[in-house]
Scaffold this motif. Structure first.
Motif, short mmCIF file in Angstrom:
data_model
loop_
_atom_site.label_atom_id
_atom_site.label_comp_id
_atom_site.label_asym_id
_atom_site.label_seq_id
_atom_site.Cartn_x
_atom_site.Cartn_y
_atom_site.Cartn_z
N THR A 93 -6.37 1.68 -1.92
CA THR A 93 -5.52 2.99 -1.61
C THR A 93 -5.12 3.57 -3.08
O THR A 93 -5.22 4.52 -3.14
CB THR A 93 -4.11 2.70 -0.99
OG1 THR A 93 -4.44 2.14 0.38
CG2 THR A 93 -3.14 3.66 -0.86
N TRP A 146 -11.44 6.51 0.83
CA TRP A 146 -10.14 6.37 1.99
C TRP A 146 -11.11 5.76 3.22
O TRP A 146 -10.45 5.23 4.06
CB TRP A 146 -9.53 7.98 2.13
CG TRP A 146 -8.44 8.13 1.92
CD1 TRP A 146 -8.05 9.14 1.09
CD2 TRP A 146 -7.21 7.33 1.95
NE1 TRP A 146 -6.50 9.02 0.80
CE2 TRP A 146 -6.19 7.62 1.31
CE3 TRP A 146 -6.91 5.88 2.50
CZ2 TRP A 146 -4.79 7.42 1.32
CZ3 TRP A 146 -5.51 5.37 2.67
CH2 TRP A 146 -4.71 6.30 1.95
N LYS A 200 0.80 -1.22 0.11
CA LYS A 200 0.04 -0.21 -0.05
C LYS A 200 0.89 1.29 -0.04
O LYS A 200 0.69 2.25 -0.81
CB LYS A 200 -0.94 -0.07 1.15
CG LYS A 200 -1.75 1.28 1.45
CD LYS A 200 -2.42 1.29 2.96
CE LYS A 200 -2.66 2.63 3.07
NZ LYS A 200 -3.59 2.83 4.42
#
Length: 212
Positions: free
Chosen positions: A141, A159, A66
């Motif tokens: 992400t 998010w 990520k």
């Protein structure tokens, strides 16, 4: 042991690591700058990603992946926002809601990407002991930051969905500071979402229109 990988202090029985703490403080600053639609959100986000990559590498593959994605997309976002197109009257980037075709494309990419990455993790167990949450965070992400780079209000929704999985995963793997900070992230995301939502009604230029 390098001091950055060691424990800084303990809060409520949870050990706080230096890498984890520094990276997440930088992440909070980057999110606040993103809320303000400042181009400086991207270099700060890059530094946050680099720091957290060091924190997670070798233990949480999906979380480390990520952060690698965060760094790559931060470079793209920095380039995108620095081009001077799609700016509002106040000199900052203008924001907008994505079109239905864009939303559909992002949802489809998120779903297909999560399945593909999870199957990769399952095929190579050494990459991740918890493939589905790791894959969800990794792909989510990427989608969230792409939306931010394009000035889409949907960035905040994406998010929020990533954090719903990231918070318990951080606590479960002894990255307590990440878990604590995600609570603050949640508040900032809600405020930022409201601000971008309201601004999307008043800013005439759009990134999409700037490229037409």
């Amino acid at each position: 042991m390098n001091w950055l990988t060691s424990e800084a202090f303990t809060v409520f029985g949870q050990d706080i690591k230096w890498f984890d703490m520094i990276g997440n403080i930088l992440g909070l600053i980057a999110l606040a700058l993103g809320w303000r639609r400042s181009v400086w959100t991207w270099p700060v986000q890059f530094l946050a990603g680099l720091t957290l990559f060091g924190a997670f590498y070798g233990h949480l593959t999906g979380m480390a992946g990520k952060q690698a994605v965060v760094m790559l997309v931060a470079l793209f976002g920095w380039w995108q926002w620095s081009r001077g197109k799609g700016q509002a009257a106040d000199g900052h980037i203008s924001v907008r809601f994505a079109g239905w075709r864009e939303r559909g494309a992002m949802i489809a990419a998120a779903a297909a990407g999560t399945v593909a990455v999870a199957l990769l993790f399952k095929a190579y167990p050494s990459l991740s002991w918890d493939p589905w949450p790791d894959a969800y965070i990794f792909v989510g992400t990427l989608v969230a930051m792409y939306a931010q780079a394009r000035g889409m209000v949907e960035f905040w929704f994406a998010w929020l969905l990533v954090d719903l999985v990231g918070v318990p995963l951080s606590f479960a793997n002894d990255y307590a500071f990440s878990g604590f900070v995600y609570v603050i992230y949640g508040a900032l995301v809600l405020w930022g979402m409201r601000d971008w939502w309201l601004r999307s009604r008043t800013t005439a230029p759009t990134l999409e229109g700037a490229h037409a």
